[in-house]
Scaffold this motif. Structure first.
Motif, mmCIF file in Angstrom:
data_model
loop_
_atom_site.group_PDB
_atom_site.id
_atom_site.type_symbol
_atom_site.label_atom_id
_atom_site.label_comp_id
_atom_site.label_asym_id
_atom_site.label_seq_id
_atom_site.Cartn_x
_atom_site.Cartn_y
_atom_site.Cartn_z
ATOM 1 N N HIS A 1 -3.961 6.053 -9.368
ATOM 2 C CA HIS A 1 -5.860 5.855 -9.006
ATOM 3 C C HIS A 1 -5.973 5.068 -7.767
ATOM 4 N N ARG A 2 -6.580 5.110 -6.875
ATOM 5 C CA ARG A 2 -6.935 4.244 -5.197
ATOM 6 C C ARG A 2 -8.077 3.846 -5.719
ATOM 7 N N GLY A 3 -8.083 2.709 -5.142
ATOM 8 C CA GLY A 3 -9.864 2.009 -5.286
ATOM 9 C C GLY A 3 -10.315 2.120 -4.062
ATOM 10 N N GLY B 1 1.170 -0.072 -4.644
ATOM 11 C CA GLY B 1 0.554 -0.752 -5.779
ATOM 12 C C GLY B 1 0.094 -1.754 -5.980
ATOM 13 N N THR C 1 -7.586 -2.639 -6.933
ATOM 14 C CA THR C 1 -7.175 -1.516 -6.480
ATOM 15 C C THR C 1 -8.686 -1.763 -4.917
ATOM 16 N N GLU C 2 -9.590 -3.388 -5.187
ATOM 17 C CA GLU C 2 -10.478 -3.146 -4.373
ATOM 18 C C GLU C 2 -10.028 -3.936 -3.211
ATOM 19 N N MET D 1 -6.496 -0.066 -2.339
ATOM 20 C CA MET D 1 -5.314 0.002 -2.556
ATOM 21 C C MET D 1 -5.331 0.643 -4.024
ATOM 22 N N PRO D 2 -3.768 1.937 -3.779
ATOM 23 C CA PRO D 2 -3.518 2.512 -4.828
ATOM 24 C C PRO D 2 -3.015 1.260 -6.764
ATOM 25 N N SER D 3 -2.921 2.019 -7.262
ATOM 26 C CA SER D 3 -2.530 1.429 -7.930
ATOM 27 C C SER D 3 -1.097 2.220 -8.894
ATOM 28 N N ARG E 1 -8.021 -8.342 -1.212
ATOM 29 C CA ARG E 1 -7.602 -7.611 -2.171
ATOM 30 C C ARG E 1 -8.062 -7.870 -3.455
ATOM 31 N N GLU F 1 1.352 -5.574 -6.926
ATOM 32 C CA GLU F 1 0.502 -6.975 -6.784
ATOM 33 C C GLU F 1 1.501 -8.139 -6.432
ATOM 34 N N PHE G 1 0.896 -1.063 -0.648
ATOM 35 C CA PHE G 1 0.231 -0.435 -0.832
ATOM 36 C C PHE G 1 0.475 1.025 -0.046
#
Length: 271
Positions: free
Chosen positions: A220-222, A123, A165-166, A214-216, A162, A125, A33
């Motif tokens: 972008h933020r989910g 962000g 980003t959600e 979560m940020p990408s 997770r 993964e 994060f």
């Protein structure tokens, strides 16, 4: 065709690039994060500190290859054709080592432990690959080294799940809070937030906190999705049991529309 007609190519054997290395790195969801700096320790080869990668005993010199006479190639006559091949003894170099380095035994490399700093971007993964150029195995003399590929694995979190980003989590609330409504303090990854629970909230109700996921990698933020489940007390004292029994005596079907709808569907099925 040069090989078939006995003409030796001017281009020597290609110097092989070093092999790539892989390192599996586990990080927490919090580190994914916020981003992080991690130190990794691995064993890898590097040019021998004694012979500087030559493979020769210090102070010695290479000798001309007796197999190919220093050309690096061997020629074979087959009928009308002359075929030139790379010398197997000197591997095309034209020289051989007669006195081996006592430390690396002629390989030119030694195994060392190395620490490297790895920057984890926000962000990231699970399964993401971070490439550290030139941190793999060394190549042949004059060739570039390989790369180090760091594979990211994010550890399972005790609260959040997770999906890209959600973020999803489940929060238990008591029956009185579900019936009367309440305001809860919910812990997101970047700090606590307030969540208002309206009266009559049912198990399975999902509330979305926009921009709290979560940020990408592109910024972008989910969202954070909170699923409510109503927790029924397993043990009751005498006073609590008395209050619930009084509540049960005052129950009306219209107060439980989901139960009433289910009973109506059951009756239609039986009919």
């Amino acid at each position: 065709f040069d090989e078939f007609f006995g003409r030796r190519s001017r281009r020597g054997p290609g110097r092989r690039r070093g092999s790539d290395l892989r390192y599996d790195l586990k990080i927490t969801l919090e580190e994914a994060f916020s981003g992080a700096e991690k130190t990794v320790t691995l064993e890898k080869h590097q040019p021998c500190s004694t012979c500087k990668g030559s493979g020769m005993k210090p102070g010695s010199a290479p000798a001309t290859c007796p197999e190919c006479g220093g050309t690096g190639n061997l020629r074979y006559q087959q009928g009308f054709f002359a075929i030139s091949r790379t010398c197997h003894r000197c591997a095309g170099r034209g020289r051989i080592i007669k006195e081996l380095c006592p430390k690396c035994r002629g390989s030119g490399f030694e195994l060392v432990e190395k620490k490297l700093e790895v920057r984890i971007p926000k962000g990231v993964e699970s399964g993401s690959i971070l490439r550290l150029a030139g941190e793999g195995e060394p190549g042949e003399p004059g060739a570039v080294p390989g790369d180090l590929h760091v594979i990211i694995f994010i550890e399972e979190h005790p609260i959040f799940q997770r999906q890209g980003t959600e973020l999803l989590c489940e929060i238990p609330i008591s029956f009185p809070k579900a019936a009367l409504g309440a305001e809860l303090e919910v812990q997101a990854l970047d700090g606590p937030v307030r969540l208002k629970i309206p009266a009559g909230t049912q198990t399975g109700k999902v509330f979305k906190l926009k921009g709290k996921g979560m940020p990408s990698l592109n910024g972008h933020r989910g969202d954070l999705h909170i699923r409510i489940f109503v927790e029924v007390p397993e043990k009751l004292n005498a006073k609590s049991r008395e209050l619930i029994e009084k509540l049960a005596q005052q129950e009306k079907p219209e107060n439980y529309p989901l139960s009433e709808a289910f009973l109506n569907r059951t009756k239609k099925t039986q009919a």
